[in-house]
Write a protein that holds these residues in place. Structure first.
Motif, PDB file in Angstrom:
ATOM      1  N   LEU A   1     128.526  21.707  92.066  1.00 19.28           N
ATOM      2  CA  LEU A   1     127.637  21.365  93.184  1.00 19.28           C
ATOM      3  C   LEU A   1     126.917  22.585  93.739  1.00 19.28           C
TER       4      LEU A   1
ATOM      5  N   LEU B   1     136.524  28.141 104.022  1.00 23.49           N
ATOM      6  CA  LEU B   1     135.283  27.713 103.369  1.00 23.49           C
ATOM      7  C   LEU B   1     134.578  26.634 104.189  1.00 23.49           C
TER       8      LEU B   1
ATOM      9  N   PHE C   1     129.083  32.328 100.992  1.00 22.25           N
ATOM     10  CA  PHE C   1     129.878  31.205 100.490  1.00 22.25           C
ATOM     11  C   PHE C   1     130.112  31.335  98.984  1.00 22.25           C
TER      12      PHE C   1
ATOM     13  N   ILE D   1     112.973  22.440 112.910  1.00 23.56           N
ATOM     14  CA  ILE D   1     111.844  23.286 113.320  1.00 23.56           C
ATOM     15  C   ILE D   1     110.639  23.041 112.425  1.00 23.56           C
ATOM     16  N   SER D   2     110.891  23.033 111.132  1.00 22.58           N
ATOM     17  CA  SER D   2     109.733  22.998 110.227  1.00 22.58           C
ATOM     18  C   SER D   2     109.093  21.618 110.163  1.00 22.58           C
TER      19      SER D   2
ATOM     20  N   THR E   1     118.839  22.925 111.545  1.00 17.70           N
ATOM     21  CA  THR E   1     117.897  23.589 112.438  1.00 17.70           C
ATOM     22  C   THR E   1     116.581  23.840 111.726  1.00 17.70           C
ATOM     23  N   ILE E   2     116.675  24.354 110.503  1.00 20.18           N
ATOM     24  CA  ILE E   2     115.463  24.647 109.749  1.00 20.18           C
ATOM     25  C   ILE E   2     114.620  23.395 109.571  1.00 20.18           C
TER      26      ILE E   2
ATOM     27  N   CYS F   1     120.522  31.540 106.956  1.00 24.61           N
ATOM     28  CA  CYS F   1     121.122  30.468 106.150  1.00 24.61           C
ATOM     29  C   CYS F   1     121.366  30.952 104.727  1.00 24.61           C
TER      30      CYS F   1
ATOM     31  N   LYS G   1     122.650  25.403 110.161  1.00 24.90           N
ATOM     32  CA  LYS G   1     121.406  26.178 109.977  1.00 24.90           C
ATOM     33  C   LYS G   1     120.365  25.340 109.240  1.00 24.90           C
ATOM     34  N   ARG G   2     120.819  24.677 108.200  1.00 28.09           N
ATOM     35  CA  ARG G   2     119.864  23.872 107.420  1.00 28.09           C
ATOM     36  C   ARG G   2     119.230  22.796 108.283  1.00 28.09           C
TER      37      ARG G   2
ATOM     38  N   THR H   1     115.865  32.055 110.684  1.00 28.55           N
ATOM     39  CA  THR H   1     116.947  31.096 110.437  1.00 28.55           C
ATOM     40  C   THR H   1     117.151  30.903 108.943  1.00 28.55           C
TER      41      THR H   1
ATOM     42  N   GLU I   1     110.666  18.926 103.049  1.00 25.51           N
ATOM     43  CA  GLU I   1     111.917  19.584 103.464  1.00 25.51           C
ATOM     44  C   GLU I   1     113.038  18.552 103.447  1.00 25.51           C
TER      45      GLU I   1
ATOM     46  N   ARG J   1     107.130  30.136 116.131  1.00 16.54           N
ATOM     47  CA  ARG J   1     107.916  29.153 115.411  1.00 16.54           C
ATOM     48  C   ARG J   1     108.137  29.604 113.969  1.00 16.54           C
TER      49      ARG J   1
ATOM     50  N   ILE K   1     132.501  28.157 107.053  1.00 14.42           N
ATOM     51  CA  ILE K   1     131.217  28.709 106.606  1.00 14.42           C
ATOM     52  C   ILE K   1     130.251  27.600 106.217  1.00 14.42           C
ATOM     53  N   ARG K   2     130.810  26.620 105.507  1.00 14.78           N
ATOM     54  CA  ARG K   2     129.956  25.508 105.068  1.00 14.78           C
ATOM     55  C   ARG K   2     129.323  24.796 106.263  1.00 14.78           C
TER      56      ARG K   2
ATOM     57  N   LEU L   1     124.335  33.164 104.625  1.00 12.55           N
ATOM     58  CA  LEU L   1     125.589  32.409 104.660  1.00 12.55           C
ATOM     59  C   LEU L   1     125.890  31.768 103.310  1.00 12.55           C
ATOM     60  N   GLU L   2     124.836  31.241 102.693  1.00  5.70           N
ATOM     61  CA  GLU L   2     125.021  30.619 101.376  1.00  5.70           C
ATOM     62  C   GLU L   2     125.469  31.661 100.362  1.00  5.70           C
TER      63      GLU L   2
ATOM     64  N   LEU M   1     132.398  34.278  98.206  1.00  8.21           N
ATOM     65  CA  LEU M   1     133.814  33.987  98.427  1.00  8.21           C
ATOM     66  C   LEU M   1     134.415  33.274  97.226  1.00  8.21           C
TER      67      LEU M   1
ATOM     68  N   LEU N   1     134.172  23.136  92.919  1.00 11.59           N
ATOM     69  CA  LEU N   1     132.927  23.151  93.688  1.00 11.59           C
ATOM     70  C   LEU N   1     131.724  23.585  92.850  1.00 11.59           C
TER      71      LEU N   1
ATOM     72  N   LEU O   1     111.689  30.388 112.274  1.00 11.48           N
ATOM     73  CA  LEU O   1     112.030  29.661 111.054  1.00 11.48           C
ATOM     74  C   LEU O   1     112.448  30.617 109.935  1.00 11.48           C
TER      75      LEU O   1
ATOM     76  N   GLY P   1     127.294  17.449  99.323  1.00  7.94           N
ATOM     77  CA  GLY P   1     128.302  17.231  98.290  1.00  7.94           C
ATOM     78  C   GLY P   1     129.455  18.209  98.383  1.00  7.94           C
ATOM     79  N   ILE P   2     129.105  19.460  98.662  1.00  4.53           N
ATOM     80  CA  ILE P   2     130.146  20.499  98.703  1.00  4.53           C
ATOM     81  C   ILE P   2     131.120  20.238  99.845  1.00  4.53           C
TER      82      ILE P   2
ATOM     83  N   ARG Q   1     128.632  26.011 109.134  1.00  4.62           N
ATOM     84  CA  ARG Q   1     127.559  26.831 109.710  1.00  4.62           C
ATOM     85  C   ARG Q   1     126.298  26.749 108.862  1.00  4.62           C
ATOM     86  N   ILE Q   2     126.474  26.733 107.546  1.00  6.01           N
ATOM     87  CA  ILE Q   2     125.308  26.595 106.664  1.00  6.01           C
ATOM     88  C   ILE Q   2     124.585  25.284 106.950  1.00  6.01           C
TER      89      ILE Q   2
ATOM     90  N   TYR R   1     119.678  17.615 105.357  1.00  2.48           N
ATOM     91  CA  TYR R   1     120.992  17.871 104.766  1.00  2.48           C
ATOM     92  C   TYR R   1     122.113  17.191 105.540  1.00  2.48           C
TER      93      TYR R   1
END
Lengths: 309, 75
Positions: B46, A157, B21, A174-175, A170-171, B14, A167-168, B10, A180, B3, A160-161, B17-18, B24, B43, B7, A187-188, A163-164, A183
């Motif tokens: 949250l 877990l 998660f 970029i933005s 990166t987002i 994301c 990504k967040r 991505t 926005e 861009r 994966i977390r 992936l969420e 799982l 978990l 965006l 918490g998780i 990687r999330i 992150y």
């Protein structure tokens, strides 16, 4: 501080042996004896009401019985109130009913047992020995295996977390749009790391030299078969066996007792100590016989098997 | 323009992936091997966002191709 688990098939006398060992050890050491078996009988053995918070039988001996049902309820109530805060809009769905079912969910009982064990160990700095009378074999093996199973799940877990979160980030990079959220604090992830650390600590303790199992069995084929299964399970978990104790050996059982030990030997590491406790007639005849006052000296085999403080 | 597409891509990744998660953790509902239930339990408070995505993905699942093409900029 040393931790000893008394394990074996139901009826072989683990509770009695645990009680007698604790009673004897308490003459020299500070001992805490905790029953994790949902069907408690330490109270019956010591002929005292144990109740909440346990009972001090002498200056050096604390006896406790874990109320698993109560603990499961407290744990689920706490989680439920947390969940209700988050998902209050779901209340139409009758969360209460769902949660009352959760107590029967596989794993919850084991987890609460594990929490109870952890708490007993953590709060036992003042004791030389913490001894656990364990529940039936299946439940014991499952709750003892929990830390390593949990860890392998948490590790997945966490990957994966992570990687999330990447990504967040990166987002948001970029933005760069107002509103926005960044992150950095997740918490998780924090919760996962907390759980991971806790279970790693527990696993380390269970696999350490300070922790061992006293296997109790009788000179009868069923308890021996179960002892073998238990030993195989313990090997997988990585818990060491310090003493193989054959209980209720009658005078005429000499040959069977020897054969039994021979059968078990291949399942334990070389050098594991074996010990026999003779059948004491008084126990079965006199209902007022103090069960914990076994005539057999249990301190010597326990100390000799590496349980030295 | 580029861009925006990067965006969107991505974001989709994301969200995927969420979704995984959440899947799982609550997978036992659809017969996946599940972690010990207390991990999910600890978990869950949250995980509002992940579960929302999880639900949306299930709802959108009939038009996965459309979404994919949309992200890739194919009209």
């Amino acid at each position: 501080m040393r931790v000893i688990f008394f394990a074996g098939k139901g009826g072989v006398g683990k509770s009695t042996i645990a009680a007698a060992s604790a009673w004897q050890l308490a003459s020299e050491f500070r001992v805490r004896l905790v029953s994790l078996d949902p069907a408690h009988n330490l109270g019956d053995i010591f002929r005292r009401q144990v109740g909440k918070g346990g009972v001090w039988l002498s200056d050096h001996l604390l006896v406790e019985e874990v109320d698993l049902k109560e603990r499961t309820k407290v744990y689920l109530d706490r989680e439920m109130s947390l969940l209700k805060e988050t998902y209050s809009y779901l209340q139409v769905l009758d969360l209460d009913r769902y949660f009352s079912l959760l107590q029967y969910s596989p794993g919850i009982e084991e987890y609460c047992l594990l929490l109870a064990m952890e708490e007993s160990i953590r709060s036992s700095e003042k004791f030389d020995y913490v001894m656990f009378d364990t529940p039936p074999t299946g439940l014991t093996l499952r709750f003892l295996a929990l830390p390593s199973i949990t860890l392998s799940w948490i590790e997945r877990l966490v990957v994966i977390r992570r990687r999330i979160l990447e990504k967040r980030e990166t987002i948001s990079k970029i933005s760069r749009v107002a509103g926005e959220v960044e992150y950095r604090e997740d918490g998780i992830m924090r919760r996962l790391v907390e759980l991971k650390e806790r279970h790693e600590k527990m696993l380390k303790l269970l696999n350490s030299e300070n922790c061992g199992v006293v296997l109790v069995f009788n000179p009868d084929p069923l308890s021996v078969k179960e002892a073998m299964r238990l030993l195989e399970g313990l090997k997988t978990i990585g818990l060491r066996v310090n003493l193989c104790l054959q209980n209720k050996v009658r005078a005429e059982d000499g040959e069977i007792a020897q054969r039994t030990e021979k059968e078990i030997t291949p399942y334990v590491p070389e050098g594991t100590k074996f010990f026999r406790v003779k059948w004491e007639n008084g126990i079965s005849q006199d209902t007022n016989y103090p069960l914990y006052e076994l005539k057999t000296d249990l301190i010597t085999p326990l100390l000799a098997s590496g349980e030295r403080s | 323009m580029h861009r925006d597409r990067a965006l969107a891509l991505t974001r989709l990744e994301c969200a995927e992936l969420e979704n995984v998660f959440a899947l799982l953790l609550v997978g036992s509902f659809i017969g996946f091997p599940a972690p010990p239930s207390f991990i999910a339990l600890e978990l869950m408070p949250l995980m509002e966002k992940e579960l929302a995505i999880f639900g949306r993905r299930a709802y959108d699942s009939k038009d996965m191709l459309g979404e994919l093409l949309g992200v890739m900029g194919v009209d």
